[in-house]
Design a protein around this motif. Structure first.
Motif, mmCIF file in Angstrom:
data_model
loop_
_atom_site.group_PDB
_atom_site.id
_atom_site.type_symbol
_atom_site.label_atom_id
_atom_site.label_comp_id
_atom_site.label_asym_id
_atom_site.label_seq_id
_atom_site.Cartn_x
_atom_site.Cartn_y
_atom_site.Cartn_z
ATOM 1 N N ALA A 63 -48.049 -79.353 35.436
ATOM 2 C CA ALA A 63 -48.046 -80.075 36.556
ATOM 3 C C ALA A 63 -47.015 -79.418 37.756
ATOM 4 O O ALA A 63 -47.461 -79.246 38.719
ATOM 5 N N PHE A 64 -45.782 -79.584 37.495
ATOM 6 C CA PHE A 64 -44.875 -79.366 38.607
ATOM 7 C C PHE A 64 -43.567 -78.607 38.187
ATOM 8 O O PHE A 64 -42.965 -78.792 36.700
ATOM 9 N N PRO A 65 -42.823 -78.331 39.019
ATOM 10 C CA PRO A 65 -41.493 -77.396 38.443
ATOM 11 C C PRO A 65 -40.685 -78.803 38.355
ATOM 12 O O PRO A 65 -40.678 -79.715 38.751
ATOM 13 N N VAL A 66 -39.552 -78.411 37.533
ATOM 14 C CA VAL A 66 -38.519 -79.325 37.089
ATOM 15 C C VAL A 66 -37.095 -79.108 37.696
ATOM 16 O O VAL A 66 -36.917 -77.841 37.810
ATOM 17 N N SER A 67 -36.617 -79.782 38.690
ATOM 18 C CA SER A 67 -35.408 -79.460 39.399
ATOM 19 C C SER A 67 -34.212 -80.395 38.660
ATOM 20 O O SER A 67 -34.545 -81.696 38.390
ATOM 21 N N ALA A 68 -33.055 -79.966 38.607
ATOM 22 C CA ALA A 68 -32.086 -80.591 38.256
ATOM 23 C C ALA A 68 -30.531 -80.209 38.579
ATOM 24 O O ALA A 68 -30.378 -78.877 38.957
ATOM 25 N N THR A 69 -29.521 -80.691 38.352
ATOM 26 C CA THR A 69 -28.159 -80.164 38.619
ATOM 27 C C THR A 69 -27.572 -79.894 37.109
ATOM 28 O O THR A 69 -27.867 -80.637 36.152
ATOM 29 N N ALA A 70 -27.139 -78.693 36.929
ATOM 30 C CA ALA A 70 -26.349 -78.180 35.526
ATOM 31 C C ALA A 70 -25.138 -77.562 35.716
ATOM 32 O O ALA A 70 -24.602 -77.325 36.541
ATOM 33 N N LYS A 71 -24.330 -77.324 34.436
ATOM 34 C CA LYS A 71 -23.368 -76.711 34.452
ATOM 35 C C LYS A 71 -23.304 -75.633 33.210
ATOM 36 O O LYS A 71 -23.878 -76.081 32.246
ATOM 37 N N LYS A 72 -22.432 -74.696 33.344
ATOM 38 C CA LYS A 72 -22.496 -73.477 32.285
ATOM 39 C C LYS A 72 -21.763 -74.360 30.939
ATOM 40 O O LYS A 72 -20.824 -74.901 31.410
ATOM 41 N N VAL A 73 -22.402 -74.219 29.997
ATOM 42 C CA VAL A 73 -21.691 -74.216 28.610
ATOM 43 C C VAL A 73 -21.093 -73.168 28.178
ATOM 44 O O VAL A 73 -20.068 -73.088 27.428
ATOM 45 N N ARG A 74 -21.969 -72.210 28.016
ATOM 46 C CA ARG A 74 -21.483 -70.889 27.100
ATOM 47 C C ARG A 74 -22.281 -69.622 27.999
ATOM 48 O O ARG A 74 -23.283 -69.755 28.734
ATOM 49 N N LEU A 75 -21.403 -68.500 27.770
ATOM 50 C CA LEU A 75 -22.059 -67.440 28.476
ATOM 51 C C LEU A 75 -22.034 -66.197 27.292
ATOM 52 O O LEU A 75 -20.867 -66.068 26.790
ATOM 53 N N HIS A 76 -22.973 -65.475 27.453
ATOM 54 C CA HIS A 76 -23.093 -64.177 26.636
ATOM 55 C C HIS A 76 -23.405 -62.920 27.472
ATOM 56 O O HIS A 76 -24.390 -63.107 28.115
ATOM 57 N N SER A 77 -22.700 -62.133 27.685
ATOM 58 C CA SER A 77 -23.107 -60.685 28.059
ATOM 59 C C SER A 77 -23.987 -59.842 27.497
ATOM 60 O O SER A 77 -23.429 -59.587 26.257
ATOM 61 N N GLN A 78 -24.971 -59.237 27.893
ATOM 62 C CA GLN A 78 -25.659 -58.270 27.135
ATOM 63 C C GLN A 78 -25.626 -56.946 27.874
ATOM 64 O O GLN A 78 -26.327 -56.695 29.290
#
Length: 178
Positions: A63-78
């Motif tokens: 039905a529709f896109p979801v919008s929210a506010t978020a914060k980084k928890v973890r990061l992994h580079s490839q």
């Protein structure tokens, strides 16, 4: 064995994501999601401790896109090579409206039901056939660089369409007169 730290189960789903930061918009692809957060594959990153706005473009059937506010928890580079450097950014929701949360719940529930039906279809097939089909689908998935679940869903939809077409063409049997 380590204990699972996640509060919610994750569902693998691929769809576009836009991350709005003070430095502009970062486009990425969602790899998995739960009611608490998710994992995005992207080429750039938001600032380290900055909260960011997300727009998750779920498939149209939700039905529709979801919008929210978020914060980084973890990061992994490839970093397979410099030209294709990308990041896996794990995030948690910090603010999501009730409407968007309900939409996300419905989408995750629908996706879980669909995956359960697919799994049930696979496990109910005779074992020799099942192994051959799975092996072929995995190989095709690698060659086409598409997810196994997407290919399996397409194959199942094709089978249903063929069955429906065949059943429309076969005239019903007439009852015998005794």
């Amino acid at each position: 064995m380590t204990k699972e730290k996640r509060e919610y189960s994750r569902i693998e789903i691929t769809c576009p994501v836009s991350i709005s930061t003070t430095d502009g918009v970062i486009h990425g692809a969602l790899k998995n999601i739960s009611l608490g957060g998710g994992l995005v594959l992207c080429k750039r990153l938001p600032r380290a401790d900055e909260s960011f706005d997300l727009l998750i473009e779920l498939p149209p059937e939700y039905a529709f896109p979801v919008s929210a506010t978020a914060k980084k928890v973890r990061l992994h580079s490839q970093d397979n090579d410099v030209a294709s450097l990308s990041y896996e950014l794990a995030f948690r929701f910090t603010d999501i409206s009730e409407e968007n949360f309900k939409g996300l719940c419905n989408a995750l529930e629908s996706e879980a039901r669909l995956r359960h039906r697919r799994q049930k279809a696979i496990t109910s097939a005779p074992s020799g056939v099942k192994k051959g089909v799975i092996r072929s689908m995995k190989k095709l998935s690698r060659v086409l660089k598409r997810s196994f679940s997407d290919l399996f869903q397409e194959a199942m939809e094709d089978l249903v369409r063929k069955y429906e077409m065949e059943s429309e063409q076969i005239p019903p049997k007439k009852a015998a007169n005794y």
